[in-house]
Every structure is written in structure tokens, then in C-alpha cells.
Design an enzyme around this catalytic site. Structure first.
Site, PDB file in Angstrom:
ATOM      1  N   ILE A 110       0.803  -1.218   0.000  1.00  0.00           N
ATOM      2  CA  ILE A 110       0.000   0.000   0.000  1.00  0.00           C
ATOM      3  C   ILE A 110       0.843   1.279   0.000  1.00  0.00           C
ATOM      4  CG2 ILE A 110      -0.205   0.277   2.515  1.00  0.00           C
ATOM      5  CD1 ILE A 110      -3.203   0.846   2.046  1.00  0.00           C
ATOM      6  N   LEU A 139       3.346 -11.978   5.891  1.00  0.00           N
ATOM      7  CA  LEU A 139       4.612 -12.065   6.606  1.00  0.00           C
ATOM      8  C   LEU A 139       4.851 -10.794   7.415  1.00  0.00           C
ATOM      9  CD1 LEU A 139       6.907 -13.664   3.864  1.00  0.00           C
ATOM     10  CD2 LEU A 139       5.084 -14.700   5.251  1.00  0.00           C
ATOM     11  N   ASP A 160       1.427  -5.663  10.070  1.00  0.00           N
ATOM     12  CA  ASP A 160       1.306  -4.631  11.101  1.00  0.00           C
ATOM     13  C   ASP A 160       0.490  -5.199  12.260  1.00  0.00           C
ATOM     14  OD1 ASP A 160       0.828  -2.390  12.647  1.00  0.00           O
ATOM     15  OD2 ASP A 160       0.440  -1.079  10.934  1.00  0.00           O
TER      16      ASP A 160
END
Length: 259
Positions: free
Chosen positions: A93, A154, A157
Site C-alpha cells: 500500500i 509475513l 502490522d
């Protein structure tokens, strides 16, 4: 409060022509609920495979592996030579991080085509690409039903605060979308150094009726050793945890057949 800007150290073994992370400064995290002015196809058939994988433009192939929140592309680069005939797509993102991965793949492709490469990498990195996208909002815009055989989460957050748990990439609502794009028998790989997040992801995946836990030993016997090694060691976060002698919590789940 504004998030601090993260500057990543340059890898010591990067060659001069490779992009250097210090030139791609970016905040460590992005709010997935914000309007990031993203571009996305109206439907998966509109996704321009040829522009991302020109060497495969006439193959009829579509991405089969998806690395959600691919960061600086460590997993993509590790998996590319292991699966030279499989298209692998990273979704990220953050603007500058996505640009870094694009430039990294482009540089590797150029290097592999040069005459001075004595041992070219299988596939020459033509099978990997990256898009700037928000998987929490637009995953079905990119992937058909049962298109994927592997999805990777992986070191996502952790969103430590309880009020931000809704932003975690694993949730009951999102699992329905992952089950939609993942084919029966496909594998979801998760890894984190945050035990609370690991327990959260395992809990929700175990409670979802279309996924079942699969042991690492089973995956090793099935020939997934190269993937598991890449999951543990190829990403920037994974290397940082290793340097700090931290713990890594791995959990893998297999997509069950539709009822």
C-alpha cells in the site's frame, strides 16, 4: 499523532546498479481505511498481466502466489527462481516501498539479461511483479475465484491497540475473501514476531470453517521446505528479528474443499 518516518539501511551486498532503500523513504505503516487514491481493475479479467509479466504475455497464465503487504520484496525475490513458471504478485500500500520493489525487479531483470551473468537465475525474475493496492478493500478486483494457490502474510502490522484491531489483516470478514480467491488445497502462510498477533491470527483461522491448520512437518514432507525457509528468512522484518535474536511464530493453514 503523525507516524515517524522509517529509513532502512542499505544492504551491504547490493550492487551499484540496484536501487538503494535510503532513496525510498516512507512511513513505517499506512492506514488501510484511508483513501489512498488507488487504481484497481473493475474485475480480475481487466488486470493487465502483460504489462507486469511481459515474458508471459501469451501464456494465458495469471498470478498464482500473492504476497500481501510485500514490503521491500524479499519474499518475491526469494521465490522467483524457485518457481520460474509461476506468476507471483506482491501487494503493497505504501507508495515509495512499491516503487522500490518495482525498481528492484526491473534492475534484476536487466542484470539477468546481461552477457556477463555466468549462472542466470531460472526465470530471470520475469515471473514476479508488484502492485500498489489495498488487499483489505480490493482483493477480489485482482483475483478470480480459486485463482491463488498460496497467500502470504509475513510480519503484518500488529496494530497493538485494541481499538485498531479491526485493521489487522486477518479477520473473519477478510478470511471469507481469502477463501474465495484461494483454491481448495491452497496454503495461507503467516509469520510474526508478536505473540499476541500470532494467537489472534491462529484463533480466527481455526474458527473459520474453510481453513484447517497444517503442521510445518507436514509441509516439509510435501516439499514446501524452500517456501518455508523463504517465509522465515527472506524479508527485511525476518532478518531484523533474527539479528535481534527474537522469536518467530509461524502458522500455516490449508484451504478446505467447498461444502
Amino acid at each position: 499523532m503523525a507516524e515517524t518516518t522509517q529509513e532502512t539501511p542499505v544492504d551491504a551486498n547490493e550492487e551499484d546498479f540496484m536501487p538503494q532503500k535510503r532513496h525510498y523513504r516512507q512511513r513505517a505503516h499506512a492506514n488501510p481505511f484511508s483513501d489512498h487514491m488507488l487504481q484497481y481493475p473493475a474485475q480480475p479479467s481487466d488486470f493487465d498481466v502483460a504489462s507486469h509479466y511481459p515474458a508471459f504475455k501469451d501464456s494465458g497464465k495469471r498470478p498464482e502466489f500473492a504476497d500481501i503487504g510485500c514490503g521491500f520484496g524479499g519474499l518475491l525475490i526469494a521465490l522467483a527462481p524457485l518457481f520460474p513458471d509461476t506468476l507471483i504478485l506482491g501487494m503493497e500500500i505504501r507508495v515509495q516501498v512499491t516503487q522500490f520493489v518495482e525498481d528492484r525487479i526491473a534492475a534484476l531483470r536487466i542484470k539477468q539479461k546481461s552477457e556477463d551473468v555466468k549462472d542466470p537465475v531460472p526465470g530471470k525474475y520475469e515471473n514476479v511483479s508488484v502492485i500498489r493496492g489495498n488487499a483489505m478493500k480490493f482483493l477480489p478486483n485482482f483475483f478470480e475465484k480459486h485463482q491463488l494457490s498460496k497467500i502470504f502474510f509475513l510480519f503484518p502490522d500488529p496494530h497493538f491497540k485494541a481499538r485498531k484491531h479491526k485493521a489487522r489483516i486477518i479477520s473473519p470478514t477478510l478470511l471469507a475473501e481469502y477463501a474465495y480467491v484461494l483454491r481448495p488445497g491452497g496454503i495461507i502462510y503467516t509469520i510474526t514476531d508478536v505473540k499476541d498477533l500470532h494467537e489472534w491470527m491462529v484463533k480466527h483461522l481455526e474458527e473459520f470453517p474453510l481453513f484447517e491448520s497444517v503442521d510445518e512437518d507436514v509441509l516439509l514432507r510435501e516439499g514446501h521446505g524452500g517456501i518455508l525457509e523463504a517465509v522465515k528468512t527472506s524479508t527485511e522484518e525476518g532478518k531484523k528479528v533474527a539479528r535481534n535474536e527474537g522469536s518467530k511464530y509461524l502458522a500455516c493453514f490449508r484451504r478446505l474443499p467447498d461444502p
